[in-house]
Enzyme design. Structure first.
Site, mmCIF file in Angstrom:
data_model
loop_
_atom_site.group_PDB
_atom_site.id
_atom_site.type_symbol
_atom_site.label_atom_id
_atom_site.label_comp_id
_atom_site.label_asym_id
_atom_site.label_seq_id
_atom_site.Cartn_x
_atom_site.Cartn_y
_atom_site.Cartn_z
ATOM 1 N N SER A 121 44.139 49.174 40.325
ATOM 2 C CA SER A 121 43.502 48.489 41.452
ATOM 3 C C SER A 121 43.138 49.477 42.548
ATOM 4 O O SER A 121 42.395 49.130 43.461
ATOM 5 C CB SER A 121 44.396 47.379 41.999
ATOM 6 O OG SER A 121 45.677 47.857 42.230
ATOM 7 N N HIS A 142 39.507 45.351 35.934
ATOM 8 C CA HIS A 142 40.488 45.000 36.966
ATOM 9 C C HIS A 142 40.714 43.493 37.059
ATOM 10 O O HIS A 142 39.862 42.750 37.556
ATOM 11 C CB HIS A 142 40.019 45.560 38.324
ATOM 12 C CG HIS A 142 40.989 45.324 39.429
ATOM 13 N ND1 HIS A 142 40.614 45.049 40.732
ATOM 14 C CD2 HIS A 142 42.349 45.329 39.439
ATOM 15 C CE1 HIS A 142 41.689 44.884 41.470
ATOM 16 N NE2 HIS A 142 42.752 45.057 40.717
ATOM 17 N N GLU A 154 36.914 42.446 37.409
ATOM 18 C CA GLU A 154 35.910 43.432 37.807
ATOM 19 C C GLU A 154 35.733 44.424 36.663
ATOM 20 O O GLU A 154 36.713 44.973 36.151
ATOM 21 C CB GLU A 154 36.373 44.185 39.058
ATOM 22 C CG GLU A 154 36.402 43.310 40.285
ATOM 23 C CD GLU A 154 36.960 44.014 41.504
ATOM 24 O OE1 GLU A 154 36.340 43.907 42.572
ATOM 25 O OE2 GLU A 154 38.015 44.669 41.400
ATOM 26 N N ASN A 192 38.987 43.916 46.659
ATOM 27 C CA ASN A 192 39.901 44.478 47.656
ATOM 28 C C ASN A 192 39.154 45.122 48.822
ATOM 29 O O ASN A 192 39.656 45.168 49.942
ATOM 30 C CB ASN A 192 40.863 45.488 47.015
ATOM 31 C CG ASN A 192 41.946 44.772 46.215
ATOM 32 O OD1 ASN A 192 42.193 43.587 46.432
ATOM 33 N ND2 ASN A 192 42.562 45.467 45.289
#
Ligand code: NAI
Length: 507
Positions: A121, A142, A154, A192
């Site tokens: 991540s 991800h 992702e 994120n």
């Protein structure tokens, strides 16, 4: 339908590895779990099996499919056992050297056309691939925790990843019931990265003494529809995870002010007050139950003053109608009478600046956040300024609470709470599009599914109007003099022309 990958290896049978193994087996793949910790793979298989049994008890799966799924899960004792796997998903500790050494071993083990992916991540996909013999078949994949419920993944191409590999990974994600989104190999990828605005701006509001944690959570839930306030979210994720994510993305973007961390989380982390799992974070927890401080009661005011509304107030007609509905005595003169409560509704400016520039008596001036139409909010937010008299503050509170809608009274803030947080989220999302981290469509999907926002960040910008968001940011930049609030060119251009934030230029 045959799965894109018939034989899949999962390296690391922890929280993420288990989730990925579960959905891969459900998609029809034979799944081989490998973990260096003895017994970890068997434990993972048992846990996944129990999850399926529970789903069968609830009637969500048949006994036959549970048996079929269980038969597809295998333990691998040595890397050699994975030699004929077509896809290898790495979900081990977040340490680049260890990940690189695992992939070096895997390249010696699997076929040269097997696809290798990392669930990292925070590490760079390109950096993990450096030194690989066949970096074209390596990508980021991800997932989010808990994997079976967070239905987005992702797909991240490193500098040398083949496009065909990403297509296959996207197709496989769909077979597993997940929505794939493409994200650039940039810090925080898309989800994120997009999440930087919500919590960091809330922390700044607290650090300026404008409102406490619980008030900010209430405001953002009730005015915008976020499921969890930023401080509730911090408590669930825990600061030993989120503080490092905040710092790492900030540093990787060379101290970009939009992502600036806050000493509040650093200090609370140092003190061990990290969240729900230790019984105390921003909130206290008794037997796991969040303890929410009570709201300030509505003051009892027997004699309400007349009210005068600034001609420059945002949504002025709506505000006047609201005051009429609340039974206020509304003044219509060019300026307020000496007894009148003066209401201003700025976008981005603080109440003090408006009172001074428009020559209102600050002692009688109160601001209301009108970014969200009153009909669309479950809470009203008022702001005082350093000179506001307490009788005027209490009168405004009592007046705006007359119909029973909750009211929060905060200290002066350029952009109150909602404007600040919303504008920061929209600005960061806009800049991600400008920087081509991902397409606007993928960003919206990624954030709605990965962060559970009520809508995508660009749609939030469109809802309130890119021109209004732009006004909030320009004025906040004036109030704070902080480059954190400088508008992204993506937002500035679309706001100026009157285009949707989802608009992409003709190729
Ligand atoms: P975890 O600590 O629950 O599991 C990691 C597993 O990997 C452990 O069972 C450990 O024994 C095993 N392991 C460690 N080194 C190994 C090696 N060299 N070979 C084989 N197995 C090894 O960790 P978690 O939470 O599942 O995270 C795994 C990866 O997924 C990390 O890269 C993390 O950054 C990423 N990630 C985690 C998320 C989360 O919310 N937990 C979300 C998205 C990504």
């Amino acid at each position: 339908m045959n799965p894109v990958f018939s034989r899949v290896a999962i390296i690391g049978a922890g929280a993420m590895g288990r989730g990925i193994a579960q959905i891969a087996a459900q998609a029809g793949s034979e799944v081989h779990l490998f973990d260096t910790q003895s017994g970890a793979s068997s434990k993972a298989r048992e846990a996944i099996g129990q999850t399926w049994d529970k789903l069968a008890e609830k009637g969500k799966l048949t006994a036959e499919s549970v048996n079929l799924f269980k038969a597809r899960l295998h333990n691998a004792n040595r890397l050699m056992d994975l030699a004929d796997c077509e896809l290898v998903v790495e979900a081990i500790v977040e340490k680049i050297d260890i990940k690189k050494s695992v992939f070096a071993d895997l390249e010696k083990t699997v076929a040269h056309d097997a696809v290798l992916v990392t669930n990292t991540s925070s590490l760079s996909v390109t950096a993990i691939a450096a030194g690989m013999q066949h970096p074209g078949r390596f990508a980021g994949y991800h997932f989010f925790n808990p994997v079976p419920l967070m239905k987005v993944v992702e797909v991240i191409a490193g500098l040398r990843t083949d496009a065909a590999v990403c297509h296959r990974l996207s197709d496989y994600a769909r077979q597993m019931g997940h929505t794939p989104v493409q994200a650039g190999d940039t810090p925080g990828f898309s989800v994120n990265h997009a999440g930087r605005g919500y919590s960091t701006e809330a922390l700044r509001i607290v650090s300026e003494g404008i409102a406490d944690f619980a008030t900010i959570d209430r405001i953002l839930r009730d005015q915008v529809g976020f499921r969890l306030g930023p401080f509730e979210l911090f408590d669930l994720t825990a600061l030993d995870v989120s503080h490092h994510v905040i710092e790492s993305i900030y540093r990787q973007y060379y101290d970009e002010p939009r992502y600036r961390p806050n000493v509040i989380t650093a200090q609370r982390l140092a003190g061990g007050v990290v969240g729900k799992k230790v019984g105390e974070g921003f909130y206290k927890y008794i037997d796991g139950v969040q303890q929410v401080p009570a709201e300030a009661p509505v003051p009892v005011v027997s004699n309400l003053p007349p009210v005068w509304v600034s001609p420059r107030a945002a949504r002025r007609a709506e505000l006047l109608q609201l005051l009429k509905d609340l039974g206020a005595r509304i003044e219509t003169g060019q300026s307020p009478s000496p007894d009148a409560l003066t209401i201003v509704a700025p976008l981005g400016f603080d109440v003090t600046t408006v009172a001074v520039v428009d020559r209102h008596d600050p002692a009688r001036t109160i601001g209301i956040d009108m970014l969200v139409p009153d009909s669309a909010t479950r809470r009203r937010v008022l702001a005082t300024n350093p000179a506001t008299r307490t009788d005027m503050r209490d009168a405004a509170h009592a007046l705006f609470a007359r119909d029973g809608k909750p009211v929060s009274v905060i200290r002066d803030s350029g952009g109150f709470v909602t404007q600040r947080v919303v504008a920061t989220i929209v600005n960061i999302a806009s800049d991600m599009c400008q920087q081509q981290v991902c397409t606007p469509e993928d960003l919206e999907t990624a954030v709605t599914l990965g962060l559970a926002y009520p809508m995508g960040p660009l749609a939030i910008g469109n809802r309130f109007g890119p021109d209004s968001i732009l006004e909030v940011l320009f004025n906040m930049q004036t109030v704070y003099g902080d480059p954190r609030y400088r508008p992204s060119p993506w937002l500035r251009r679309r706001g100026a022309i009157g285009l949707s934030l989802l608009h992409t230029e003709n190729q």
